[in-house]
Scaffold this motif. Structure first.
Motif, PDB file in Angstrom:
ATOM      1  N   UNK A   1       0.830  -1.209   0.000  1.00 48.80           N
ATOM      2  CA  UNK A   1       0.000   0.000   0.000  1.00 48.80           C
ATOM      3  C   UNK A   1       0.865   1.261   0.000  1.00 48.80           C
ATOM      4  N   UNK A   2       2.056   1.171   0.573  1.00 51.02           N
ATOM      5  CA  UNK A   2       2.961   2.316   0.571  1.00 51.02           C
ATOM      6  C   UNK A   2       3.437   2.630  -0.843  1.00 51.02           C
ATOM      7  N   UNK A   3       3.698   1.583  -1.624  1.00 53.72           N
ATOM      8  CA  UNK A   3       4.112   1.792  -3.011  1.00 53.72           C
ATOM      9  C   UNK A   3       2.945   2.295  -3.863  1.00 53.72           C
TER      10      UNK A   3
ATOM     11  N   UNK B   1      12.091  -1.704  -3.402  1.00 53.95           N
ATOM     12  CA  UNK B   1      10.626  -1.763  -3.332  1.00 53.95           C
ATOM     13  C   UNK B   1       9.927  -1.095  -4.505  1.00 53.95           C
ATOM     14  N   UNK B   2      10.485  -0.013  -5.033  1.00 54.82           N
ATOM     15  CA  UNK B   2       9.845   0.668  -6.160  1.00 54.82           C
ATOM     16  C   UNK B   2       9.880  -0.209  -7.406  1.00 54.82           C
ATOM     17  N   UNK B   3      11.006  -0.883  -7.622  1.00 52.44           N
ATOM     18  CA  UNK B   3      11.118  -1.769  -8.784  1.00 52.44           C
ATOM     19  C   UNK B   3      10.222  -2.998  -8.626  1.00 52.44           C
ATOM     20  N   UNK B   4      10.139  -3.514  -7.419  1.00 53.07           N
ATOM     21  CA  UNK B   4       9.231  -4.631  -7.157  1.00 53.07           C
ATOM     22  C   UNK B   4       7.797  -4.229  -7.478  1.00 53.07           C
ATOM     23  N   UNK B   5       7.404  -3.032  -7.027  1.00 52.20           N
ATOM     24  CA  UNK B   5       6.046  -2.549  -7.290  1.00 52.20           C
ATOM     25  C   UNK B   5       5.810  -2.355  -8.782  1.00 52.20           C
TER      26      UNK B   5
END
Length: 427
Positions: A120-122, A320-324
């Motif tokens: 949810x943060x991403x 995390x940004x790339x995962x999202x």
């Protein structure tokens, strides 16, 4: 929730010029907040499945890397049991894959161990779009206010039947048929066709969950079981009667034909299972198969919900940004949807659902079935799955199987299950 509402919303977005980029999604490779410093980033992606799924996923990864050249994806896939053995070892060592295939029974377990990334943060940062999911699926991976998984496809429990067997017996399942009518159908199939009417899915946790939900209960509460030992003993006692009478398939024969299903092997006329497994039966068997409605107690409530495989991120990922961005691509990109088709269920977003037009009869049946139960208003919220649900599910299947082979009574089996379940849920 009807599909038309999502189509209307998508049309509105197109008309107003809103795109993923316009909605603030940071395109892959930006590295915002991920420590990539603008260079090439490598993320690890793991899943379970067969070779055919691996081939399709590798195609989607090649497409992703082409569109997002600053992100490389290292892959790993195993069979289901081997996947979780390896994942448990990696998670215990603090080195799980950055992104991985997941299921609802594991969310609370690994969240309690602080393994899962709150996506949810991403989404809040614009790296993950939660719009345009079918039938409320965007909430499927929500647990205690956190988004721990994003659905890649949907499925629901159905009753897959051998059409020729049912036609020969003169049994025609209709929406709203009752459990009494279902049992009458098993008798007709047994008497007229000389075969068992059902494969015997009394060890399938999700079927018993539906039966309980029709009674206003559920298999799980948030932390415990939602039924009593005596209720399970009565359910399994009826199952044993079905085995002994021949209405359910001979479990020794069922074991002998594995991994082929009893239905595909011609040992039974029907089997309760996930709707997308219809493709498996059609590939394995020599008959024609379709999805019949779930029987009911009152002619209305089936207790059904849409389930789904999901993609989750690791709380330990450095990217995390790339995962999202990777997850966002896998659930929204139309071309990726066309590649995957219904391999992991009916595609979860309208972009992919509309992009993939199934041409084979089986996929058309699966899509039509899910559309029908959604339009009929049968879908309900999913039952919560507490930590330890995966162990409970495995125990339910194993103990019921042993019982059907004559190794224990229904009462003793229920007692053993409750002992193991209480231990698993209390761990």
């Amino acid at each position: 929730m009807r599909m038309s509402r999502y189509m209307e919303r998508r049309s509105f977005l197109k008309a107003t010029g809103v795109t993923l980029a316009g909605a603030g999604l940071t395109a892959a490779g930006c590295g915002g907040g991920s420590g990539s410093s603008g260079g090439t980033v490598t993320i690890r992606y793991a899943w379970w499945g067969a070779d055919d799924r691996a081939k399709k996923i590798n195609e989607t990864i090649a497409l992703f890397e082409k569109k997002h050249p600053k992100i490389k994806v290292k892959t790993d896939f195993q069979q289901y049991a081997d996947f979780w053995k390896k994942f448990n070892t990696q998670a215990a060592g603090g080195n799980p894959p950055d992104v991985f295939q997941n299921a609802v029974g594991f969310l609370r377990k690994y969240d309690a161990k602080r393994v899962l990334l709150d996506l949810s943060q991403q989404a809040g940062k614009g790296n993950l779009d939660l719009r345009n999911f079918r039938a409320g699926l965007e909430k499927f991976g929500e647990v205690d206010g956190k988004l721990l998984g994003v659905p890649v496809g949907s499925n629901s429990m159905g009753y897959v039947i051998d059409e020729k067997v049912y036609e020969k017996a003169g049994v025609a399942p209709e929406p709203g048929w009752t459990w009494d009518e279902w049992r009458d159908g098993l008798v007709a199939i047994h008497d007229k066709g000389g075969t068992a009417g059902d494969s015997g899915a009394y060890g399938v946790m999700y079927l018993y969950d539906l039966i309980l939900r029709q009674q206003g209960k559920a298999f799980f509460t948030e932390k415990d079981l939602g039924f009593t030992e005596s209720e399970l003993a009565a359910y399994w006692d009826e199952a044993l009667k079905g085995v002994k009478s021949g209405l359910y398939a001979d479990q020794k024969k069922v074991e002998q034909v594995k991994p082929k299903s009893a239905l595909a092997a011609g040992l039974a006329g029907g089997e309760f299972t996930w709707d997308n497994f219809t493709a498996r039966y059609s590939a394995e068997g020599k008959s024609s198969y379709t999805i019949a409605p779930i029987p009911t107690l009152d002619g209305k409530r089936t207790g059904q919900y849409l389930g789904s495989l999901m993609l989750s991120g690791s709380a330990r990922t450095k990217h995390p940004a790339e995962v999202a961005a990777f997850i966002n691509f896998m659930v929204h990109d139309p071309e990726a949807g066309r590649i995957m088709g219904y391999d992991r269920g009916v595609l979860s977003t309208t972009e992919q659902y509309e992009a993939f037009q199934p041409t084979d009869p089986v996929s058309k049946k699966i899509a039509a079935y899910e559309q029908r139960i959604a339009d009929a208003g049968l879908l309900e919220p999913i039952t919560p799955h507490p930590a330890g649900a995966d162990i409970v599910e495995a125990a339910f299947l194993r103990i019921a199987g042993d019982m059907a082979l004559g190794k224990a009574s229904a009462a003793d089996s229920a007692k053993q299950f409750f002992t193991e379940a209480k231990t698993a849920l209390g761990a």
